[in-house]
Design an enzyme around this catalytic site. Structure first.
Site, PDB file in Angstrom:
ATOM      1  N   HIS A 185       0.843  -1.199   0.000  1.00 13.40           N
ATOM      2  CA  HIS A 185       0.000   0.000   0.000  1.00 13.40           C
ATOM      3  C   HIS A 185       0.877   1.248   0.000  1.00 13.40           C
ATOM      4  O   HIS A 185       1.933   1.289   0.619  1.00 13.40           O
ATOM      5  CB  HIS A 185      -0.997   0.016   1.161  1.00 13.40           C
ATOM      6  CG  HIS A 185      -0.412   0.088   2.530  1.00 13.40           C
ATOM      7  ND1 HIS A 185      -0.023   1.280   3.124  1.00 13.40           N
ATOM      8  CD2 HIS A 185      -0.161  -0.881   3.451  1.00 13.40           C
ATOM      9  CE1 HIS A 185       0.423   1.041   4.344  1.00 13.40           C
ATOM     10  NE2 HIS A 185       0.369  -0.261   4.574  1.00 13.40           N
TER      11      HIS A 185
ATOM     12  N   ASP B 139       0.050   4.464   0.947  1.00 14.90           N
ATOM     13  CA  ASP B 139      -0.156   5.515   1.943  1.00 14.90           C
ATOM     14  C   ASP B 139       0.609   5.209   3.221  1.00 14.90           C
ATOM     15  O   ASP B 139       1.084   4.095   3.435  1.00 14.90           O
ATOM     16  CB  ASP B 139      -1.641   5.675   2.250  1.00 14.90           C
ATOM     17  CG  ASP B 139      -2.261   4.406   2.832  1.00 14.90           C
ATOM     18  OD1 ASP B 139      -1.982   3.316   2.305  1.00 14.90           O
ATOM     19  OD2 ASP B 139      -3.027   4.495   3.817  1.00 14.90           O
TER      20      ASP B 139
ATOM     21  N   GLU C 225      -4.805   2.252   2.707  1.00 18.93           N
ATOM     22  CA  GLU C 225      -4.915   1.039   3.518  1.00 18.93           C
ATOM     23  C   GLU C 225      -5.096   1.377   4.988  1.00 18.93           C
ATOM     24  O   GLU C 225      -5.828   0.698   5.715  1.00 18.93           O
ATOM     25  CB  GLU C 225      -3.649   0.185   3.322  1.00 18.93           C
ATOM     26  CG  GLU C 225      -3.694  -1.182   3.976  1.00 18.93           C
ATOM     27  CD  GLU C 225      -3.144  -1.220   5.389  1.00 18.93           C
ATOM     28  OE1 GLU C 225      -3.290  -2.249   6.066  1.00 18.93           O
ATOM     29  OE2 GLU C 225      -2.567  -0.199   5.824  1.00 18.93           O
ATOM     30  N   GLU C 226      -4.446   2.440   5.440  1.00 16.56           N
ATOM     31  CA  GLU C 226      -4.353   2.697   6.872  1.00 16.56           C
ATOM     32  C   GLU C 226      -5.638   3.219   7.505  1.00 16.56           C
ATOM     33  O   GLU C 226      -5.857   3.035   8.697  1.00 16.56           O
ATOM     34  CB  GLU C 226      -3.211   3.693   7.151  1.00 16.56           C
ATOM     35  CG  GLU C 226      -1.826   3.211   6.736  1.00 16.56           C
ATOM     36  CD  GLU C 226      -1.291   2.105   7.637  1.00 16.56           C
ATOM     37  OE1 GLU C 226      -2.027   1.643   8.529  1.00 16.56           O
ATOM     38  OE2 GLU C 226      -0.133   1.707   7.446  1.00 16.56           O
TER      39      GLU C 226
ATOM     40  N   ASP D 252       3.455  -6.351   3.302  1.00 21.05           N
ATOM     41  CA  ASP D 252       3.041  -5.415   4.354  1.00 21.05           C
ATOM     42  C   ASP D 252       3.115  -6.048   5.739  1.00 21.05           C
ATOM     43  O   ASP D 252       2.354  -5.698   6.626  1.00 21.05           O
ATOM     44  CB  ASP D 252       1.614  -4.924   4.066  1.00 21.05           C
ATOM     45  CG  ASP D 252       1.180  -3.795   4.996  1.00 21.05           C
ATOM     46  OD1 ASP D 252       2.058  -3.078   5.497  1.00 21.05           O
ATOM     47  OD2 ASP D 252      -0.035  -3.641   5.208  1.00 21.05           O
TER      48      ASP D 252
ATOM     49  N   HIS E 277       3.236   3.339  13.154  1.00 16.36           N
ATOM     50  CA  HIS E 277       2.143   4.269  13.475  1.00 16.36           C
ATOM     51  C   HIS E 277       2.538   5.236  14.582  1.00 16.36           C
ATOM     52  O   HIS E 277       1.664   5.908  15.145  1.00 16.36           O
ATOM     53  CB  HIS E 277       0.845   3.535  13.852  1.00 16.36           C
ATOM     54  CG  HIS E 277       0.314   2.668  12.766  1.00 16.36           C
ATOM     55  ND1 HIS E 277      -0.854   1.939  12.894  1.00 16.36           N
ATOM     56  CD2 HIS E 277       0.778   2.392  11.520  1.00 16.36           C
ATOM     57  CE1 HIS E 277      -1.075   1.259  11.779  1.00 16.36           C
ATOM     58  NE2 HIS E 277      -0.091   1.516  10.941  1.00 16.36           N
TER      59      HIS E 277
END
Length: 483
Positions: free
Chosen positions: A75, A77, A144-145, A168, A458
């Site tokens: 992904h 993003d 995705e997030e 991922d 994150h």
């Protein structure tokens, strides 16, 4: 180790270029355009679907034309988080990376290796002219997030491959063959503000420096949640002293991150203000001892604040009581012995923000068992509905169930064993992967997920373990050769 020493050089060169491109979730237009132009400039068939997912095709190398088509997927993003005192615009500024021993980090922000490093591996393979492989489809999904909306919006037929390797995952040596499904659940209190009681003294309390982390992959690590800790102190204080009123509560940013800082503003009777300060000091010491293994950098502060209108007493009380009562963390462990005691069901209370007329609560529930996911969401809603709030859940995304037989999994395991002289760990993951949605749209697609080691994704502490990138690269190239 210097940046010039990073191996494989082609992957880290691509990653450096990616980190020059702003790509917050839902605002990936610059990255989409970059990938589109990159594919065309390399003479490769490139297409972008109506959702914004990008697919770049590369023909097989000579002698591999009859192999099955492999999809490599990442992904584009990234989660955008920064330290509170760092001046950074994720819509404009480039991520600044540096080498710390054997780790690659960013200066005060998330690194973007989740999943920029997967994108970089794909681009390096597309650009290489010395790799043996069958037909390839390199897919880069968006958003995705914050909801997997790229994968959700992908229509059947966009991908045409037989096998899919998702890049991922965050633990080198672990091959993931299933993942949790998830939903977001929200609640909202509405109220009128009113004047604080006469003789009130206002206090602002702040907590920061928690470890935080990914609400799926790190939920089993018993890390502190800033929202639950602040709510716990408020519950204790409101029970101990009459006349305590809540004016503000702010903590957390993203549904998939464990909140690492927060604050509240309260009005207390002037006669007990010193007692409340003393209670805060005692509470902070107790909590630091409670989390002395997982959260070693807590910073607590309490100071006087300007007077302001407060939230209606009944609403504030119900909000704090619900905050104390709501489930947070692990709810159930997987019973399937092949999943090695993995977390099955969990809930993360992720963000709370008050305004002039509302308190809004955001949470994330995950489970490998969809009926238990329904139950966990219902438990969260019921807690806040009993307190008088409005509550609702999103549609979410499905779990990815492990296949009993998988030719791709067998090939991946055998290649790993040959390269490194040991078996990889084959397991499920409690975090959500886009493979869950792909399994609905492409039911015959054989899938697996692996990647280099990342830690504290994150969060601004996100870091990439450099040696594992070479290991994943070597492993992936051998898999492509063997398929």
């Amino acid at each position: 180790m210097n940046k010039s020493d990073l191996k494989p050089a082609s992957v880290f060169e691509q990653f450096a270029k990616i980190n020059q491109i702003p790509r917050p979730s839902k605002r990936e237009e610059k990255m989409i355009d970059y990938l589109r132009q990159w594919g065309k400039s390399h003479g490769l068939k490139t297409k972008v679907d109506e959702t914004g997912n990008v697919l770049i095709r590369k023909p097989a190398t000579p002698g591999y034309e009859n192999r099955k088509t492999v999809i490599l997927q990442s992904h584009m993003d990234m989660v955008c988080d920064k330290l509170v005192d760092v001046d950074f615009d994720f819509d404009r500024d480039a991520i600044q990376t540096y080498v710390d021993g054997e780790w690659l980090r960013a200066k005060g922000t998330t690194l973007g290796a989740d999943d920029g490093i997967g994108c970089a591996i794909e681009l390096a393979i597309l650009e290489a002219d010395d790799i043996e492989h069958g037909p390839l489809e390199c897919v880069f999904t968006r958003d995705e997030e914050t909801g997997l909306t790229g994968a959700e919006g992908m229509k059947p037929g966009f991908m045409t491959g037989d096998y899919l390797i998702n890049l991922d995952s965050e633990d080198e040596g672990e091959m993931f063959v299933s993942c949790a499904g998830g939903r977001n659940t929200q609640a909202r209190f509405t109220f009128q503000r009113e004047a604080a009681p006469d003789g009130s003294f206002f206090l602002k309390a702040q907590l920061k420096g928690l470890t935080g982390g990914h609400s799926g992959d790190d939920i089993n690590k018993k890390r502190a949640n800033a929202i639950k800790l602040l709510g716990r102190f408020l519950f204790q204080t409101m029970n101990r002293y009459e006349g305590v009123r809540l004016a503000q509560f702010h903590s957390g940013k993203l549904h998939n991150a464990i909140p690492r800082d927060g604050l509240f503003v309260i009005a207390v009777p002037s006669a007990v203000k010193e007692n409340v300060k003393a209670d805060w000091n005692v509470f902070s010491a107790q909590v630091e001892d409670e989390f002395h293994v997982t959260d070693t950098q807590m910073v607590w502060s309490m100071e006087s604040a300007d007077a302001e209108p407060v939230i209606e007493a009944g609403v504030a009380r119900n909000f704090v009581w619900a905050l104390q009562a709501v489930d947070n963390g692990i709810y159930a462990i997987c019973q399937d012995p092949e999943l090695n005691g993995m977390v099955e069901t969990s809930s993360n209370i992720a963000a709370i923000h008050s305004s002039e007329t509302e308190i809004c609560i955001l949470s994330s529930q995950r489970s490998n068992v969809m009926s238990n996911l329904d139950n966990m969401c219902a438990t969260f809603r019921a807690t806040f509905q009993l307190a008088g709030a409005e509550a609702w859940s999103s549609d979410g995304y499905p779990a990815w169930k492990m296949r009993a037989e998988s030719q791709l999994r067998d090939t991946v395991v055998e290649a790993y064993r040959e390269l490194f002289g040991k078996d990889p760990i084959v397991r499920g993951i409690h975090a959500g992967l886009e493979c869950g949605l792909f399994s609905e749209r492409y039911p015959n697609l054989d899938m697996i997920s692996f990647g280099p080691t990342l830690r504290d994704v994150h969060t601004p502490d996100e870091r990439l373990y450099i040696p594992t990138v070479q290991m994943v690269w070597d492993h992936l190239l051998l898999v492509l050769k063997r398929i």
